[in-house]
Scaffold this motif. Structure first.
Motif, PDB file in Angstrom:
ATOM      1  N   THR A 148       0.843  -1.315  -0.075  1.00  0.00           N
ATOM      2  CA  THR A 148       0.036   0.227   0.061  1.00  0.00           C
ATOM      3  C   THR A 148       0.920   1.129   0.037  1.00  0.00           C
ATOM      4  O   THR A 148       2.255   1.131   0.414  1.00  0.00           O
ATOM      5  CB  THR A 148      -0.862  -0.171   1.282  1.00  0.00           C
ATOM      6  OG1 THR A 148       0.027   0.252   2.349  1.00  0.00           O
ATOM      7  CG2 THR A 148      -1.515  -1.238   1.530  1.00  0.00           C
ATOM      8  N   THR A 149       0.498   2.550  -0.362  1.00  0.00           N
ATOM      9  CA  THR A 149       1.145   3.756  -0.306  1.00  0.00           C
ATOM     10  C   THR A 149       1.585   4.178   0.815  1.00  0.00           C
ATOM     11  O   THR A 149       2.745   4.347   1.075  1.00  0.00           O
ATOM     12  CB  THR A 149       0.375   4.714  -1.183  1.00  0.00           C
ATOM     13  OG1 THR A 149      -0.127   4.433  -2.582  1.00  0.00           O
ATOM     14  CG2 THR A 149       1.058   5.922  -1.277  1.00  0.00           C
ATOM     15  N   ALA A 150       0.533   4.156   1.831  1.00  0.00           N
ATOM     16  CA  ALA A 150       0.717   4.271   3.101  1.00  0.00           C
ATOM     17  C   ALA A 150       2.011   3.731   3.678  1.00  0.00           C
ATOM     18  O   ALA A 150       2.898   3.815   4.492  1.00  0.00           O
ATOM     19  CB  ALA A 150      -0.424   4.436   4.130  1.00  0.00           C
ATOM     20  N   GLY A 151       1.848   2.340   3.594  1.00  0.00           N
ATOM     21  CA  GLY A 151       2.733   1.276   4.105  1.00  0.00           C
ATOM     22  C   GLY A 151       4.243   1.448   3.582  1.00  0.00           C
ATOM     23  O   GLY A 151       5.280   1.459   4.192  1.00  0.00           O
ATOM     24  N   TRP A 155       7.709   2.622   5.244  1.00  0.00           N
ATOM     25  CA  TRP A 155       8.854   1.572   5.151  1.00  0.00           C
ATOM     26  C   TRP A 155       9.998   2.452   4.799  1.00  0.00           C
ATOM     27  O   TRP A 155      11.082   2.111   5.257  1.00  0.00           O
ATOM     28  CB  TRP A 155       8.520   0.462   4.387  1.00  0.00           C
ATOM     29  CG  TRP A 155       9.591  -0.278   3.829  1.00  0.00           C
ATOM     30  CD1 TRP A 155      10.050  -0.512   2.589  1.00  0.00           C
ATOM     31  CD2 TRP A 155      10.384  -1.170   4.642  1.00  0.00           C
ATOM     32  NE1 TRP A 155      10.881  -1.271   2.440  1.00  0.00           N
ATOM     33  CE2 TRP A 155      11.317  -1.889   3.830  1.00  0.00           C
ATOM     34  CE3 TRP A 155      10.399  -1.564   6.000  1.00  0.00           C
ATOM     35  CZ2 TRP A 155      12.279  -2.631   4.398  1.00  0.00           C
ATOM     36  CZ3 TRP A 155      11.225  -2.302   6.257  1.00  0.00           C
ATOM     37  CH2 TRP A 155      12.228  -2.900   5.576  1.00  0.00           C
ATOM     38  N   PHE A 156       9.989   2.977   3.441  1.00  0.00           N
ATOM     39  CA  PHE A 156      11.143   3.558   3.140  1.00  0.00           C
ATOM     40  C   PHE A 156      11.738   4.844   3.940  1.00  0.00           C
ATOM     41  O   PHE A 156      12.712   5.134   3.948  1.00  0.00           O
ATOM     42  CB  PHE A 156      10.774   4.116   1.544  1.00  0.00           C
ATOM     43  CG  PHE A 156      10.652   3.090   0.391  1.00  0.00           C
ATOM     44  CD1 PHE A 156      11.827   2.436   0.451  1.00  0.00           C
ATOM     45  CD2 PHE A 156       9.796   2.838  -0.254  1.00  0.00           C
ATOM     46  CE1 PHE A 156      11.978   1.431  -0.621  1.00  0.00           C
ATOM     47  CE2 PHE A 156       9.686   1.869  -1.127  1.00  0.00           C
ATOM     48  CZ  PHE A 156      10.709   1.040  -1.409  1.00  0.00           C
ATOM     49  N   SER A 183       7.588  -7.989  -6.157  1.00  0.00           N
ATOM     50  CA  SER A 183       6.139  -8.468  -5.819  1.00  0.00           C
ATOM     51  C   SER A 183       5.216  -7.323  -5.912  1.00  0.00           C
ATOM     52  O   SER A 183       3.803  -7.734  -5.845  1.00  0.00           O
ATOM     53  CB  SER A 183       6.044  -9.574  -4.890  1.00  0.00           C
ATOM     54  OG  SER A 183       6.187  -8.692  -3.612  1.00  0.00           O
ATOM     55  N   ASN A 184       5.564  -6.166  -5.465  1.00  0.00           N
ATOM     56  CA  ASN A 184       4.556  -4.786  -5.170  1.00  0.00           C
ATOM     57  C   ASN A 184       5.162  -3.617  -6.125  1.00  0.00           C
ATOM     58  O   ASN A 184       5.463  -2.781  -5.684  1.00  0.00           O
ATOM     59  CB  ASN A 184       4.353  -4.587  -3.904  1.00  0.00           C
ATOM     60  CG  ASN A 184       3.717  -5.608  -2.985  1.00  0.00           C
ATOM     61  OD1 ASN A 184       2.487  -5.736  -3.083  1.00  0.00           O
ATOM     62  ND2 ASN A 184       4.435  -6.117  -2.466  1.00  0.00           N
ATOM     63  N   PRO A 185       4.928  -4.008  -7.455  1.00  0.00           N
ATOM     64  CA  PRO A 185       5.670  -2.769  -8.335  1.00  0.00           C
ATOM     65  C   PRO A 185       4.836  -1.477  -8.147  1.00  0.00           C
ATOM     66  O   PRO A 185       5.186  -0.392  -8.198  1.00  0.00           O
ATOM     67  CB  PRO A 185       5.159  -3.321  -9.685  1.00  0.00           C
ATOM     68  CG  PRO A 185       4.242  -4.557  -9.670  1.00  0.00           C
ATOM     69  CD  PRO A 185       4.437  -4.857  -8.411  1.00  0.00           C
ATOM     70  N   GLU A 186       3.453  -1.602  -7.632  1.00  0.00           N
ATOM     71  CA  GLU A 186       2.682  -0.453  -7.386  1.00  0.00           C
ATOM     72  C   GLU A 186       2.283  -0.490  -5.945  1.00  0.00           C
ATOM     73  O   GLU A 186       1.955  -1.493  -5.409  1.00  0.00           O
ATOM     74  CB  GLU A 186       1.447  -0.315  -8.276  1.00  0.00           C
ATOM     75  CG  GLU A 186       1.659  -0.164  -9.800  1.00  0.00           C
ATOM     76  CD  GLU A 186       2.556   1.051 -10.102  1.00  0.00           C
ATOM     77  OE1 GLU A 186       2.125   2.082  -9.161  1.00  0.00           O
ATOM     78  OE2 GLU A 186       2.869   1.297 -11.036  1.00  0.00           O
ATOM     79  N   PRO A 187       2.859   0.467  -5.133  1.00  0.00           N
ATOM     80  CA  PRO A 187       3.138   1.878  -5.480  1.00  0.00           C
ATOM     81  C   PRO A 187       4.548   2.095  -5.613  1.00  0.00           C
ATOM     82  O   PRO A 187       5.338   3.157  -5.666  1.00  0.00           O
ATOM     83  CB  PRO A 187       2.570   2.834  -4.271  1.00  0.00           C
ATOM     84  CG  PRO A 187       2.933   1.797  -3.267  1.00  0.00           C
ATOM     85  CD  PRO A 187       2.485   0.537  -3.733  1.00  0.00           C
ATOM     86  N   ASN A 188       5.389   1.063  -5.400  1.00  0.00           N
ATOM     87  CA  ASN A 188       6.986   1.126  -5.275  1.00  0.00           C
ATOM     88  C   ASN A 188       7.928   1.664  -6.155  1.00  0.00           C
ATOM     89  O   ASN A 188       8.905   2.138  -6.052  1.00  0.00           O
ATOM     90  CB  ASN A 188       7.414  -0.247  -4.581  1.00  0.00           C
ATOM     91  CG  ASN A 188       6.834  -0.460  -3.446  1.00  0.00           C
ATOM     92  OD1 ASN A 188       7.147   0.047  -2.375  1.00  0.00           O
ATOM     93  ND2 ASN A 188       6.125  -1.344  -3.502  1.00  0.00           N
ATOM     94  N   ILE A 189       7.320   1.102  -7.542  1.00  0.00           N
ATOM     95  CA  ILE A 189       8.331   1.908  -8.642  1.00  0.00           C
ATOM     96  C   ILE A 189       8.165   3.336  -8.578  1.00  0.00           C
ATOM     97  O   ILE A 189       9.456   4.178  -8.836  1.00  0.00           O
ATOM     98  CB  ILE A 189       7.627   1.428 -10.070  1.00  0.00           C
ATOM     99  CG1 ILE A 189       7.989  -0.344 -10.165  1.00  0.00           C
ATOM    100  CG2 ILE A 189       8.173   2.176 -11.257  1.00  0.00           C
ATOM    101  CD1 ILE A 189       7.357  -0.430 -11.581  1.00  0.00           C
ATOM    102  N   LEU A 191       7.695   5.442  -6.012  1.00  0.00           N
ATOM    103  CA  LEU A 191       8.270   5.891  -4.948  1.00  0.00           C
ATOM    104  C   LEU A 191       9.687   5.737  -4.778  1.00  0.00           C
ATOM    105  O   LEU A 191      10.397   6.838  -4.525  1.00  0.00           O
ATOM    106  CB  LEU A 191       7.538   4.897  -3.708  1.00  0.00           C
ATOM    107  CG  LEU A 191       6.201   5.420  -3.120  1.00  0.00           C
ATOM    108  CD1 LEU A 191       5.620   4.554  -2.029  1.00  0.00           C
ATOM    109  CD2 LEU A 191       6.064   6.878  -2.785  1.00  0.00           C
ATOM    110  N   MET A 192      10.148   4.794  -5.470  1.00  0.00           N
ATOM    111  CA  MET A 192      11.671   4.628  -5.506  1.00  0.00           C
ATOM    112  C   MET A 192      12.226   5.734  -6.345  1.00  0.00           C
ATOM    113  O   MET A 192      13.435   6.101  -6.100  1.00  0.00           O
ATOM    114  CB  MET A 192      12.016   3.013  -5.773  1.00  0.00           C
ATOM    115  CG  MET A 192      11.510   2.173  -4.916  1.00  0.00           C
ATOM    116  SD  MET A 192      12.402   0.244  -5.492  1.00  0.00           S
ATOM    117  CE  MET A 192      11.234  -0.156  -6.993  1.00  0.00           C
TER     118      MET A 192
END
Length: 287
Positions: A148-151, A155-156, A183-189, A191-192
């Protein structure tokens, strides 16, 4: 009559956002408070001048740092590393709770995500030091948290800004961590990608304002964010495209820059120098 307190709070939040922008260390993207109501990045030089009118009425940096230290009850406040927004986020995270189930991890707020994120990062450090695999329970919680976006933001914020987690940024990185992100390209791409840009730009902002310690913290976040991108570049579909899109927005001679990232840079007032620094940081990743 009920609307008056809300209006006052809104004005206070607006002043807070303006006041803390120059002192924010790394994130940005990631250091947004819950619900995304406060999301800050380095100011352009011309915009920074407007802050001078606030100095007479606002708390000085030293006073604010002392207040944060007292509220946290710690000898060394996070504000030394990341500025007042990161400190405020950490203070709020003190009241957060740690999820113990996958469902609760997915439902974590930004504050709760920092609490669980710190526990999981510590577990990763311990497992790496001992040469043991991360427990399946912790692995499942990590995957759920960053889905999730909030999570992912919480985390980051924790992973990238705490010096204690440096063992996790020795190549090769922990496979369980890379798999969780992949395994979670959204929302991490997105954000990274933003993590690299914002920490790079913020480092220059701190150096320009004579804050080498904060610049060093931003540089650590930049290097860690870049390392994650490097490790995942060939295995996470869409990541290279995201980096190339941002790169197009900070490359002056680019004929068709990605509009989304052009708006991003304009929104946060990045100078030509900051854009060039971002370009130099990203270009080797997609060469």
């Amino acid at each position: 009559m009920r609307h008056a307190p809300y209006a006052k709070r809104s004005r206070r939040q607006s002043c807070l956002a303006s006041a803390v922008q120059p002192s924010l260390g790394p994130l940005l993207l990631a250091a947004c408070l819950s619900c995304g109501t406060l999301f800050v990045a380095p100011l352009h030089q011309s915009r920074a001048r407007s802050l001078m009118s606030l100095q007479a009425t606002q708390m000085t940096d030293l006073e604010e740092e002392a207040r944060i230290r007292q509220s946290l009850g710690e000898a060394e406040a996070p504000s030394q590393r990341h500025g007042h927004v990161a400190a405020a986020a950490s203070a709020r995270a003190k009241s957060g709770s740690s999820a113990t189930t996958v469902g609760a991890a997915k439902a974590s707020s930004f504050e709760d995500a920092q609490v669980l994120g710190r526990q999981l990062a510590n577990s990763l450090v311990t497992s790496r030091t001992k040469g043991e695999p991360l427990s399946q329970e912790s692995t499942n919680l990590l995957r759920a948290l960053i889905s999730t976006t909030a999570g992912a933001r919480g985390w980051f914020v924790t992973l990238l800004t705490d010096p204690d987690f440096e063992p996790l940024f020795v190549s090769p990185m922990e496979e369980v961590l890379l798999q969780a992100i992949a395994s979670n390209p959204e929302p991490n791409i997105k954000l990274m990608t933003m993590n690299v840009a914002m920490s790079t730009a913020t480092e220059l902002a701190h150096l320009a304002r004579g804050h080498p310690d904060l610049a060093k913290a931003s540089r650590m976040t930049r290097d860690r964010s870049t390392m994650i991108l490097t490790e995942l570049m060939g295995r996470l579909p869409g990541l290279k495209d995201s980096v190339k899109a941002l790169l197009s927005a900070v490359t002056p001679e680019e004929p068709l820059p990605a509009s989304e990232w052009v708006k991003f840079c304009d929104k946060w007032g990045y100078s030509a120098e900051q854009k060039e620094a971002i370009r130099r940081q990203l270009a080797p990743l997609v060469a």
